[in-house]
Design a protein around this motif. Structure first.
Motif, mmCIF file in Angstrom:
data_model
loop_
_atom_site.group_PDB
_atom_site.id
_atom_site.type_symbol
_atom_site.label_atom_id
_atom_site.label_comp_id
_atom_site.label_asym_id
_atom_site.label_seq_id
_atom_site.Cartn_x
_atom_site.Cartn_y
_atom_site.Cartn_z
ATOM 1 N N ALA A 28 57.298 -19.055 28.365
ATOM 2 C CA ALA A 28 56.937 -18.676 26.998
ATOM 3 C C ALA A 28 55.428 -18.700 26.817
ATOM 4 O O ALA A 28 54.839 -17.790 26.210
ATOM 5 C CB ALA A 28 57.611 -19.611 25.993
ATOM 6 N N SER A 29 54.762 -19.716 27.372
ATOM 7 C CA SER A 29 53.311 -19.818 27.236
ATOM 8 C C SER A 29 52.594 -18.716 28.013
ATOM 9 O O SER A 29 51.580 -18.186 27.567
ATOM 10 C CB SER A 29 52.833 -21.186 27.712
ATOM 11 N N SER A 30 53.107 -18.370 29.192
ATOM 12 C CA SER A 30 52.500 -17.302 29.981
ATOM 13 C C SER A 30 52.567 -15.980 29.225
ATOM 14 O O SER A 30 51.616 -15.198 29.219
ATOM 15 C CB SER A 30 53.203 -17.168 31.334
ATOM 16 N N HIS A 31 53.691 -15.734 28.582
ATOM 17 C CA HIS A 31 53.851 -14.498 27.813
ATOM 18 C C HIS A 31 52.853 -14.429 26.666
ATOM 19 O O HIS A 31 52.332 -13.359 26.332
ATOM 20 C CB HIS A 31 55.277 -14.409 27.279
ATOM 21 N N LEU A 32 52.534 -15.598 26.077
ATOM 22 C CA LEU A 32 51.618 -15.641 24.935
ATOM 23 C C LEU A 32 50.160 -15.780 25.360
ATOM 24 O O LEU A 32 49.268 -15.736 24.511
ATOM 25 C CB LEU A 32 51.994 -16.817 24.021
ATOM 26 N N GLY A 33 49.916 -15.953 26.666
ATOM 27 C CA GLY A 33 48.545 -16.088 27.148
ATOM 28 C C GLY A 33 47.975 -17.481 27.032
ATOM 29 O O GLY A 33 46.762 -17.673 27.116
#
Length: 380
Positions: free
Chosen positions: A268-273
């Motif tokens: 989830a964090s990777s998707h949000l940068g």
């Protein structure tokens, strides 16, 4: 467009060296619980993790863009500052590996870059609002979120399977751990490999080889993926022992819950940068899994040392990066001095580690109460 200089090449190589240390420092994130429960043999575990780290590196570049165009001003930073920041990060990674502490390679990198940029370009060279939004807040929130999710998942896993045959339930969860640990490795590749991509891209931008705001070229993605995969395969056995056996006594339902919870938060964090620390997420998930099982022992003294390492990671790496930048900015002689000093420290740390080596054959032994091996310990 700029040209490839000796310094730019040196920075790219140093960045890949950091990526390698990131790999063996963070192998525990994905595989410590699977190794501790016997779901995977140690060498098989690190091989799977390395391969999936490489695959994950190709899935997203959002975190790389956060680093290359976010935390520092790419119009003010120079390759020598980036070199100094990488040295600060590598030194912290090696020290915490020696101590068996699962600290954040990510925050070591951010700290090194911030310290070097602050010294080299002044306060205006660091985007503190981005640091707060993309790094500090996720660092505080992510281990808590992962811990709560893992605690809940662990509790539910034991409740749901309470009437089942214990041996069959254990075998089922160990099989599930192979998949969940693999997902953590994949998620780790999507998050941590990108940090080196971002650093190399930032270097190429600062040297005028790439335009401002450019993303990482394909060869940067490939090189970063290979470096972190190789480091992962080497296996950071000291930290694997701490996370697998030091925090709590892990059973297969807990391992599955911890790995699945960590994967969800990381992806989830990777998707949000958000360039968060996979180490903190996985450690929080393991602690949550320990709390979620009734009567499980959680070793809070070990957790306390880990939290102290987390607190000191960013400022310690920033301090080393700042000192290194002050020397490196003096030119080729300064860069040579920093490089030789870093190599000397790395060799010394490796020599100390050989007093009491941890490897695939003894990684599941219970950690001793002292984190740093005593000088009189004999080599295996």
């Amino acid at each position: 467009m700029g040209n490839w200089s000796f310094l730019v090449v040196a920075v790219v190589i140093t960045a890949l060296a950091f990526d390698f240390t990131n790999g063996f420092h963070d192998t525990a994130n994905a595989m410590a619980t699977s190794i501790a429960t016997g779901a995977l043999r140690p060498r098989v575990a690190v091989a799977i993790s390395g391969a999936l780290n490489l695959v994950g590196a190709f899935l997203s570049t959002e975190v790389a863009k956060t680093i290359s165009g976010g935390i520092v001003n790419d119009s003010l930073i120079t390759p020598s500052m980036i070199f100094a920041g990488l040295v600060g990060a590598i030194m912290w990674n090696l020290v915490t590996w020696l101590l068996g502490l699962p600290s954040s390679s990510s925050h070591a990198l951010f700290g090194g870059l911030i310290g070097a940029t602050w010294v080299g370009a002044g306060v205006k060279g660091v985007h503190f609002s981005v640091v707060m939004e993309k790094i500090v807040i996720p660092a505080l929130a992510s281990p808590l979120i992962a811990g709560v999710v893992a605690m809940t998942a662990t509790y539910l896993a034991y409740v749901i399977t309470s009437r089942g045959n214990r041996d069959q339930v254990g075998r089922g969860f160990r099989a599930g751990q192979i998949a969940s640990a693999s997902l953590v490795s994949l998620a780790h590749g999507t998050n941590d490999a990108q940090k080196t991509m971002g650093v190399i891209t930032l270097t190429l931008i600062s040297a005028g080889i790439l335009s401002h705001g450019a993303g990482p070229p394909w060869w940067v993605v490939l090189a970063a993926g290979l470096a972190i995969a190789l480091g992962t395969y080497i296996g950071g056995w000291r930290i694997i022992r701490t996370m697998g056996k030091g925090l709590t006594d892990i059973e297969s339902p807990q391992g599955f819950a911890a790995e699945t919870s960590a994967t969800t938060v990381i992806l989830a964090s990777s998707h949000l940068g958000f360039a968060l620390s996979t180490t903190q997420v996985c450690s929080g998930a393991i602690l949550g899994a320990g709390i979620g099982r009734r009567l499980a022992e959680v070793r809070w003294s070990v957790a306390g040392r880990m939290v102290l390492a987390w607190v000191f990671t960013l400022p310690a790496a920033a301090a080393v990066g700042g000192v290194a930048a002050a020397v490196a900015e003096q030119g080729t002689a300064g860069i040579t001095v920093v490089f030789l000093a870093a190599v000397a420290v790395a060799v010394a740390i490796y020599a100390i580690s050989r007093r009491n080596p941890v490897h695939a054959a003894n990684v599941n032994d219970q950690p001793t109460t002292t984190v740093l091996p005593p000088p009189q310990a004999s080599a295996a």
